[in-house]
Design an enzyme around this catalytic site. Sequence first.
Site, PDB file in Angstrom:
ATOM      1  CB  SER A 191      40.393  40.014  43.235  1.00 32.84           C
ATOM      2  OG  SER A 191      41.032  40.703  44.280  1.00 32.84           O
ATOM      3  CG  ASP A 348      41.959  47.654  41.171  1.00 35.65           C
ATOM      4  OD1 ASP A 348      42.364  47.570  42.350  1.00 35.65           O
ATOM      5  OD2 ASP A 348      41.791  46.660  40.441  1.00 35.65           O
ATOM      6  CG  HIS A 378      39.716  45.407  43.419  1.00 37.73           C
ATOM      7  ND1 HIS A 378      40.641  44.841  42.573  1.00 37.73           N
ATOM      8  CD2 HIS A 378      39.385  44.444  44.324  1.00 37.73           C
ATOM      9  CE1 HIS A 378      40.869  43.599  42.952  1.00 37.73           C
ATOM     10  NE2 HIS A 378      40.115  43.331  44.002  1.00 37.73           N
TER      11      HIS A 378
END
EC number: 3.1.1.-
Length: 408
Positions: A191, A348, A378
């Site tokens: 991320s 995501d 995610h």
Amino acid sequence: MRSSCVLLAALLALVAYYVYIPLPSAVSDPWKLMLLDATFRGAQQVSNLIHSLGLSHHLITLNFIIISFGKKSARSSPRVKVTDTDFDGVEVRVFEGPPKPDEPLRRSVVYIHGGGWALASAKISYYDQLCTAMAEELNAVIVSIEYRLVPQVYFPEQIHDVIRATKYFLQPEVLDKYKVDPGRVGVSGDSAGGNLAAALGQQFTYVESLKNKLKLQALIYPVLQALDFNTPSYQQSMNTPILPRHVMVRYWVDYFKGNYDFVEAMIVNNHTSLDVERAAALRARLDWTSLLPSSIKKNYKPVLQTIGDARIVKEIPQLLDAAASPLIAEQEVLQALPKTYILTCEHDVLRDDGIMYAKRLESAGVNVTLDHFEDGFHGCMIFTSWPTNFSVGIRTRDSYFKWLDQNL
């Protein structure tokens, strides 16, 4: 008794109403994801309330909640030595896996945790468990960086922290101390940590002495650009947990210490409209109509405003900085990057950031592996143990470890 039953039924109905959200049928463990999302939303709402009362910054409160439930002390196991130390003033947690009998020097991964540049820690259980498992399975030394977070610091200080810690680790005497093979060091992150890992890799290409120091980079559902919040994945998953589009845009604004009043305009791409001249030259570098395959584009249409709000990039010029958005880096920078692994998830908003980066890297001649999970969401890779164990979390982690094992 009857009134108690009615009250209980009403409470259960309220809980069900709060927890339930429509999810794609293909997503992994949907009810478990709903519960995880409800927990995170609740923590966000408490944090926002405290912020509105002027008691504390919402991100400080939210991170306090996250860390309170999951922070772990440095605890070694029979096979992995875990220590907290600092590299050139930057806190790190080092996980030393056992060397292979026939290899006295170990390989190593510098790992950068996610959390929107503002949340989580190298010391919470999710990342502690991930790095412990990585060190043991790869017989490697994992350096997990505890970089400073928003609102303590803002862009580009997070990048400076990870570069400083990594440069320190790559010194011959430090590698020798940890018995690490200098030719087998990689960088990785998930991320926002994937963003920082990608930025670090690009920054190293500018310094001759660091140019070939990293053998590989592994980016897990990375956030890579802030110019287009209407890629097909942003449109498709705009309300999908655990990273809805409006939350991702707020993370960007927080990262740059920007104005929340710009969030709604940025969601519809008013910050990169046709009348914003500075964005024009960069737009082609993330033109998803040419970078994405038709199976991903489907019937989605680009959102490009004719007239937007030029004040946004004037007040937040960092939005157009490749150090923050590695996807818009120049071709010459991409050509110098090492072998790359990019993991993406179907459900995501950041899916297309990763796919487009893979395409640009391939075009630049970089060896790229794109690993896509149709039932992924995610953040899924860190959710591998009870009560937040997801089948796709285990599969993504295993696939990631396998690639590292074969390529590092």
